[in-house]
Scaffold this motif. Structure first.
Motif, mmCIF file in Angstrom:
data_model
loop_
_atom_site.group_PDB
_atom_site.id
_atom_site.type_symbol
_atom_site.label_atom_id
_atom_site.label_comp_id
_atom_site.label_asym_id
_atom_site.label_seq_id
_atom_site.Cartn_x
_atom_site.Cartn_y
_atom_site.Cartn_z
ATOM 1 N N HIS A 69 8.541 12.151 2.945
ATOM 2 C CA HIS A 69 8.576 12.179 4.412
ATOM 3 C C HIS A 69 9.747 11.360 4.952
ATOM 4 N N GLY A 117 7.387 15.479 -1.146
ATOM 5 C CA GLY A 117 6.632 15.627 0.104
ATOM 6 C C GLY A 117 5.158 15.525 -0.217
ATOM 7 N N GLU A 163 -2.396 8.160 -4.695
ATOM 8 C CA GLU A 163 -2.701 9.439 -5.341
ATOM 9 C C GLU A 163 -3.065 9.227 -6.815
ATOM 10 N N ILE A 190 1.065 -0.017 5.593
ATOM 11 C CA ILE A 190 0.727 0.951 6.642
ATOM 12 C C ILE A 190 0.757 2.360 6.062
ATOM 13 N N ILE A 192 -0.743 6.561 7.527
ATOM 14 C CA ILE A 192 -0.879 7.279 8.807
ATOM 15 C C ILE A 192 -2.030 6.759 9.678
ATOM 16 N N HIS A 263 5.116 5.801 11.812
ATOM 17 C CA HIS A 263 5.167 6.526 10.535
ATOM 18 C C HIS A 263 5.782 7.918 10.724
#
Ligand SMILES: Cc1ncc(C[n+]2csc(CCOP(=O)(O)OP(=O)(O)O)c2C)c(N)n1
Ligand SMILES: [Mg+2]
Length: 647
Positions: A69, A117, A163, A190, A192, A263
């Motif tokens: 991102h 991504g 993940e 931090i 989302i 973000h």
């Protein structure tokens, strides 16, 4: 190296270009570029080995932005370091067909090492890249001539580390002692939804240490010297990959610093101005970077390029001293040429067994064929017998296996394969999908491809999997019907640029001996006739093991006077690419067609462009001996023929 004010401003230039691109696009993620620009700059300036004019230079260090991102940061780096990414493209960030898509896309933008991504993928790809480097360095380097000597750097965030994939991949990386893998962790606390206190309070340092990593810490993510020192130290690790935990501030110097709001929401033009002010940036004009700062990047880049020149000299020396290894390395780096496989088959056998024989023949001929399984090699039959060092043991980590295989393929030099049971495809679906998107070709082998798994029952019997693979754009799925087709499938796989999944049976299958020549000639058309009747009443289409059911049913139907042709269709995708004339000649519009495939039937009518009947498996399977399961689902030549006659 000492960092100066110019270095500070250069990191700020990355920040400014990134947020200008985002605000201009009114879409994107400003938090990461603002928070990590100093990390990226210090790494690229002081450590990363690259030649921006030759982004494909083999011995370059790899830089993977796992937190995809943050793409605008990568684009700013590539632009300023002279990768030929024009400023215009930064202005077209996230626009149709730009070189600056929302997340980095391999193959679209020079300098992007992998598509990222989906969080965690880049990290695991990097493990694959570092594995490839380790293998090739061990094979080709000589003590006085290290021609393969590069690092793989990853920049990742908490999202990546949360993940499961990164747990799997890190575990293997630690086990394999991938000491040239260095991961910089953007520790901004931090994500989302807010603070990581919500869901991620584990001790990352202890976790990575437990996974046999070297862990370093940087207290101030804007102190380029502190960052550079840590990277240098990591670079000296002899037997462990390194994680550098860098404390950062998401959205650094913006009015939304340290908030989850920065973000993934663009800063408003006013907030951009405020950020410029906070950084002490001299210019208010969007996308403008003062000349001395631009020049600084290019000076760094041109110094870096000298390293490639030195490497080329070393390669020349290597060529003189070790001509056969030089040639071999050249072959490793080349695309595999067409090879003819000669394995002979004269017995019925499972296609996994045929694949094993062919794989071992191919391994003789293709020296850079390396691969393995997620702890199932004895079942998937993917062991290379003669060269034990060419077998990978991925452990029971399918997701990492898929993503690592992508990394191995992206790195270049090896032709990787990996394997597991088809039913576990979903554990590694994203890597398969991304490989297809990237147009790379690790070889994915999936065995135990139907309810014929039998006694292990519905948990182990794939049903929706074949069809779900076909839904992945540009992926080629091959499901051979016997040993001969399997051999042809391998010949195709070894020479194609396409991403291919090879589906193989657990159970024994008869040989299509009478059709050897047709298979030889027509396999790659994706579908061809095994039994051809003039003006048929019916065409039965089989894939893989069910082709034999089609043959048996056709025999019975023909005996009963129903003129039945049979088509073997090992690949829907290869068939789709055939000229209309071939398709029409084979499938004859208006003639009734019935497909037999032990999987979900949804989709066949779409492929064939007309309503077709299906004998498939549209529920979960059953635990019972193979024959009983096939009988239960009516998948026998007899049952199929009877049902067709009754209809
Ligand atoms: C597999 C996956 N799940 C979810 C997302 C959506 N997503 C993108 S970024 C992100 C949060 C990432 O947090 P972090 O890595 O800490 O990045 P930061 O907010 O610090 O930039 C999420 C959930 C994704 N891209 N990939
Ligand atoms: Mg974060």
């Amino acid at each position: 190296m000492k960092f100066t004010d110019l270095d500070g401003q250069s990191a700020d230039a990355l920040r400014i270009l990134a947020i200008d691109a985002i605000t201009n696009a009114n879409s994107g993620h400003p938090g990461l570029p603002l928070g990590t620009a100093s990390i990226a700059y210090a790494l690229w300036k002081d450590h990363l080995k690259f030649d921006s004019k030759r982004p494909d230079w083999f011995d370059r260090d790899r830089f993977v932005l796992s937190a995809g991102h943050g793409s605008s940061l990568l684009y700013a780096l590539l632009h300023l370091f002279g990768y030929g990414l024009p400023l215009e493209e930064l202005k077209r960030f996230r626009k149709l067909d730009s070189l600056t898509p929302g997340h980095p896309e391999y193959g679209r933008t020079a300098g992007v090492e992998t598509t990222t991504g989906p969080l965690g993928q880049g990290f695991a790809n990097a493990v694959g890249m570092a594995m490839a480097e380790q293998i090739l360095a061990r094979k080709f380097n000589r003590p006085e001539l290290e021609i393969i000597d590069h690092k793989t750097y990853v920049l990742c965030g908490e999202g990546d580390l949360m993940e499961g994939l990164t747990y799997e991949a890190a575990s293997l990386a630690g086990h394999l002692k991938l000491n040239k893998l260095v991961c910089l962790f953007d520790f901004n606390k931090i994500t989302i939804e807010g603070s990581t206190d919500l869901a991620f309070t584990e001790d990352v340092e202890k976790r990575f240490k437990a996974q046999n990593w070297n862990v370093l810490k940087v207290e101030n993510g804007n102190d380029q010297e502190e960052i550079s020192r840590a990277v240098r130290k990591a670079g000296k690790s002899q037997d462990k990959p390194s994680l550098i935990i860098v404390k950062t501030h998401i959205g650094y110097k913006s009015p939304k610093q340290d908030s989850n709001k920065v973000h993934g929401e663009p800063l408003s033009p006013e907030e951009v101005l405020k950020t410029r002010e906070n950084l002490g940036w001299p210019d208010k004009e969007p996308f403008s970077v003062p000349e001395p700062i631009r020049a600084n990047f290019l000076v760094i880049a041109s110094k870096k390029a000298r390293e490639r020149k030195r490497w080329e000299k070393r390669m020349e020396e290597y060529r003189t001293k070790y001509p056969s290894d030089y040639e071999k390395l050249g072959n490793f780096l080349k695309k595999t040429e067409e090879i003819k496989l000669e394995t002979v088959f004269d017995q019925p056998m499972a296609t996994r067994e045929a694949s094993y024989k062919v794989l071992n023949e191919a391994a003789e001929k293709i020296e850079n064929l390396y691969g393995g399984s997620a702890d199932l090699a004895p079942s998937t039959k993917t062991k290379i017998d003669k060269y034990p060092e060419r077998n990978f043991h991925f452990g029971i980590r399918e997701h990492a296996m898929g993503a690592i295989s992508n990394g191995l393929a992206l790195h270049g030099g090896l032709r990787p394969f990996c394997s597991t049971f088809l039913v576990f495809l979903d554990y590694m679906k994203t890597p398969v999908r991304l490989a297809s998107m990237m147009k790379i070709n690790p070889i994915y082998i999936f065995t135990h491809d139907s309810i014929a798994v039998g006694e292990d029952g519905p948990t182990h019997q794939p049903v929706e999997h074949i069809m779900s693979m076909r839904l992945i754009p540009e992926l080629t799925v091959l499901r051979p019907a016997d040993a001969f087709e399997t051999k042809k499938a391998w010949e195709y796989i070894l020479r194609t640029d396409k991403t291919v999944c090879l589906l193989l049976t657990r159970q024994k299958l008869p040989l299509l001996s009478a059709h050897r020549e047709t298979i030889e000639r027509d396999f790659e058309k994706g579908a061809y006739a095994l039994v051809e009747k003039e003006k048929p009443d019916l065409i039965l289409i089989g894939t893989g093991s069910e082709t034999h059911i089609a043959l048996e049913a056709a025999k019975r139907l023909n005996e009963k006077g129903v003129k039945t042709s049979v088509v073997s269709m090992p690949s829907w995708e290869l068939f789709s690419k055939q000229p209309e004339s071939y398709k029409e000649a084979l499938l004859k519009k208006g003639v009734r067609k019935i497909v037999i495939e032990a999987g979900r039937s949804t989709g066949w009518s779409d492929l064939l462009g007309e309503k077709v009947g299906c004998f498939g498996v549209d529920s979960f399977g059953r635990s019972a001996p193979e024959k009983d399961v096939y009988n239960f689902f009516g998948l026998t030549g007899e049952a199929v023929a009877e049902k067709i006659i009754r209809q």
